[in-house]
Scaffold this active site. Structure first.
Site, short mmCIF file in Angstrom:
data_model
loop_
_atom_site.label_atom_id
_atom_site.label_comp_id
_atom_site.label_asym_id
_atom_site.label_seq_id
_atom_site.Cartn_x
_atom_site.Cartn_y
_atom_site.Cartn_z
N ARG A 48 0.81 -1.21 0.00
CA ARG A 48 0.00 0.00 0.00
C ARG A 48 0.85 1.27 0.00
O ARG A 48 0.41 2.31 -0.48
CB ARG A 48 -0.93 -0.02 1.22
CG ARG A 48 -2.00 -1.09 1.13
CD ARG A 48 -2.97 -0.99 2.28
NE ARG A 48 -4.04 -1.97 2.15
CZ ARG A 48 -5.08 -2.04 2.96
NH1 ARG A 48 -5.19 -1.17 3.95
NH2 ARG A 48 -6.01 -2.95 2.79
N ASP A 160 -14.87 9.02 9.18
CA ASP A 160 -13.79 8.07 8.99
C ASP A 160 -12.49 8.79 9.28
O ASP A 160 -12.44 10.02 9.25
CB ASP A 160 -13.80 7.52 7.56
CG ASP A 160 -13.09 6.18 7.45
OD1 ASP A 160 -13.78 5.14 7.43
OD2 ASP A 160 -11.84 6.17 7.41
#
Length: 291
Positions: A48, A160
């Protein structure tokens, strides 16, 4: 030639985080957002982070570790690091039993508690909203109910820790393949399709729903939340499994403080045992009511 050489890793070893740097990243993510990153997650984290390496024009993962911890890059890079390593799995109508329960039992019960109010505002919080699929699923269900009953309004907050997924939630544009779980009638009412779809078709949530859904950044590990304390329903599903037990209890305790009496907390089905230790009444699998 020299600039190209700087953009390439000098060895296979350089294209990995050192054990020490991975441990520092894991500790930092655990401290900042509560997510555990055991050694088995190292390759996932490295994969990632490669996009960030390209964005920063760094030569390797080892150079990224140097940038974070030995070149004072952590302060500016932390939001991007959090975006990269947090998990953002989401779907429309994921664990559909909860949305059926919301329609058949939770909302009718909440409105029955407020019969003295004219056209009450129902507040729903998607507390780990990712790209917004959960928040817009809630909106579709409530919009259908509001159109039939005409006795309540609704407002949905999606939060979030990742700014990337929040941006997608605000755009409300999704790959067409994501909408397969959305019932056909709701697709026609609440989704906009391109007249000439391209090679990767996309859909957008209609403005009528978008107006009732807001997105804001919030870290569940924060000591307090800048959120109303009369929320009717909180969804926090499939997130606590990544947290340590002490952090799970602390997060749930803070969430309960933001529920109105009689309000509901919905956890993921894989997290239902987490909720059995809290001072709430369990009314269905992974569904708890504040008493």
């Amino acid at each position: 030639m020299s600039s190209l050489a700087r953009a390439l890793p000098t060895s296979a070893e350089d294209d990995h985080l050192s054990v020490a740097d991975f441990q520092r990243i894991a500790a930092l993510i655990g401290e900042q957002v509560g997510i555990r990153l055991p050694p088995a997650k190292r390759l996932m984290v490295e994969g990632r982070l490669r996009k960030r390496i390209r964005a920063l024009h760094l030569a390797s993962l080892r150079a990224y570790g140097d940038y974070l911890f030995r070149q004072d890059g952590l302060g500016s890079e932390l939001p991007y690091l959090i975006n990269a390593v947090t998990t953002n799995k989401t779907d429309f109508f994921r664990e559909p039993e909860h949305f059926e329960l919301m329609e058949k039992m939770l909302v009718p019960d909440l409105l029955a508690q407020r019969l003295a109010e004219r056209n009450p505002l129902l507040k729903v919080w998607s507390a780990a909203s990712s790209t917004g699929a959960e928040a817009y699923t809630i909106a579709m269900v409530l919009a259908d109910m509001a159109a039939q009953r005409r006795d309540f309004r609704y407002s949905i907050l999606g939060t979030d820790v990742s700014t990337d997924v929040l941006a997608q939630g605000r755009r409300a544009i999704y790959p067409a393949e994501m909408i397969a779980p959305v019932p056909p009638g709701m697709q026609s009412r609440y989704l906009m399709f391109a007249r000439r779809p391209g090679p990767r078709p996309e859909v957008r949530i209609v403005p009528e729903l978008r107006r009732n859904v807001q997105f804001h950044r919030l870290n569940l590990m924060a000591s307090s939340f800048p959120i109303d304390r009369d929320v009717d329903i909180i969804f926090l599903r499939n997130v606590l499994i990544y947290f340590e037990k002490a952090d799970q209890a602390a997060v749930i305790s803070r969430l309960i403080d933001h529920l109105r009496p009689g309000g509901y907390l919905l956890l993921g089905h894989s997290e239902s045992m987490v909720g059995t230790s809290i001072t709430m009444r369990q009314v269905a699998p992974a569904v708890f009511q504040k008493i």
